[in-house]
Every structure is written in structure tokens, then in C-alpha cells.
Design an enzyme around this catalytic site. Structure first.
Site: not given
Length: 235
Positions: A103-105, A107
Site C-alpha cells: 500500500l502507498d505510504r 494509504t
């Protein structure tokens, strides 16, 4: 058969050096008897190994559900930033763990951490058809037009074509649950950008048939049982 020190290190958060110290001071028992030999061979499925008076429950692989908070990097290690592995409780830490499906930082939501590479591949490979669902808050409304575009397979920047995705749009159009079976770089954000909308917040809700345990606060985690693990691979 497996070396005793390797077994203990693989099942706990201890380094091999720490395990050797535990053996030296007599804190390890095998089938009830104190064992100090680090190279003692044991059968993890049949031998009872106790550390500091507690039996070690053998798990070939770990499957951990985390409710990922914003601000953490989905990586096993990072020289500059805090990772999701860094916040695991000590009893869940062992070598080889990695986030399956990053997951993106910024998210949040459902993240699976494991050391089972085969399961991760089956869960993430687009050809396996396992859907992941996300709740996206948007900077403007979307509607039937965007829903149809996503279902046909939308083209994101650079001409990259995404597989069909499915939108369940909130009544005001300002948020939507999106289901995708791929994991391209920043895919959800890029898909909405392709229709002129910016994602202002993103949370993963489920993988396959397994939803995020909403009783977990952000940053909290727990082990999955076998039935939950299997639900990761079904829709």
C-alpha cells in the site's frame, strides 16, 4: 529435521545470537530436557521445544492482518522511513516477513504480512483473478459515466490499459468502493486521474473474500487462521 537454533530464531523475534545465549543459560528445553547444543536436530512437527518455560507453537508460515496506518512504508526495511514491519509486536516478528501487496505510504487499511511467497503470488498475480476492494474519497463527484469506463477497462497515463474494475458509488458521488484484480503502481489513483478526479484518501477494505477486521485500530494486527488465509484466494 532442523537445527534447534535456526528453529527458535524462525519462530520468534530473537536473533541467532540471542538464541545461543538462551541455550547457554539453560532456558531451552526439548521434550522436557534442558538442551544447550545449538546444532541439535529437531523435528518441528513432533518435538516439543520450550523457551523460558513456554512451548513454541510451530508455524511453517505466518499470515498477519494489519490495519495499516498512514505514514508507513510497505516494505521489509527502509534506511530512511519507518516500515510496517517495524511496528509488528515482538511475538510476531521473524526473519523473512514481507508485506504482500504493498500500500502507498498514505494509504490505510488491510495489509497482509507473511513469509509465504507462494500465497503472495497467488493472491497478487492478475491472472489469478483475486479482487481487492478500496474505499476512495474523491475531490469531485463521479457517476454512471465513470462506472462504465472502469468496467470496460480504463486507459491510464502512458496508454497502459487496466483490466475491468467495478465501482460502487456513494449517493453524493464523492466516494466510491472500487474492486480491482491488479496492483499496478498507484493504480487506483491513476485510474481516477484518467477521468479527471483526484483521490484524497484511500483505504483497502478487503482482499478476496477476506475483509479488514474493523476491530483492529490503525497500526494493530493479528494472526490469521487457516480459513481466513484461504479466503484471501477466493472472491
Amino acid at each position: 529435521m532442523e537445527r534447534l537454533d535456526k528453529f527458535i530464531a524462525s519462530q520468534t523475534g530473537l536473533s541467532r545470537t540471542q538464541v545461543h545465549e538462551k541455550l547457554r543459560v539453560g532456558a531451552v528445553r526439548v521434550n522436557g530436557a534442558v538442551e544447550r547444543k545449538k546444532d541439535r536436530k529437531i523435528d518441528p512437527n513432533n518435538d516439543a521445544v520450550c523457551l523460558d518455560g513456554e512451548e513454541i507453537s510451530y508455524r511453517k508460515f505466518l499470515y498477519i492482518m494489519m490495519n495499516k496506518p498512514a505514514g508507513l512504508v510497505s516494505a521489509s526495511r527502509d534506511p530512511k522511513m519507518k516500515t510496517v514491519i517495524d511496528i509488528l509486536p515482538p511475538e510476531m516478528k521473524r526473519k523473512g516477513l514481507f508485506p504482500a501487496g504493498r500500500l502507498d505510504r498514505d494509504t490505510t487499511g488491510l495489509l497482509i504480512i507473511t513469509d509465504d511467497g507462494d500465497l503472495a503470488h497467488r493472491m497478487l498475480a492478475p491472472g489469478k483473478g483475486v479482487f481487492k476492494s478500496y474505499l476512495a474519497a474523491l475531490d469531485g463527484p463521479v457517476g454512471d459515466r465513470e462506472k462504465e469506463m472502469f468496467a470496460k477497462g480504463i486507459e491510464i497515463d502512458g496508454g497502459e490499459l487496466c483490466l475491468p474494475a467495478y465501482l460502487d458509488i456513494a449517493e453524493d458521488g464523492m466516494s466510491a468502493v472500487i474492486r480491482i484484480c491488479e496492483g499496478k503502481y498507484h493504480q487506483v489513483k491513476r485510474m481516477f486521474e484518467a477521468v479527471g478526479r483526484r483521490v484524497v484518501a484511500l483505504k483497502r477494505l478487503s482482499i478476496g473474500a477476506l475483509p479488514l477486521d474493523e476491530s483492529l485500530g490503525e497500526g494493530e494486527c493479528r494472526l490469521l487462521d487457516e480459513s481466513e488465509r484461504d479466503r484471501l484466494l477466493t472472491n
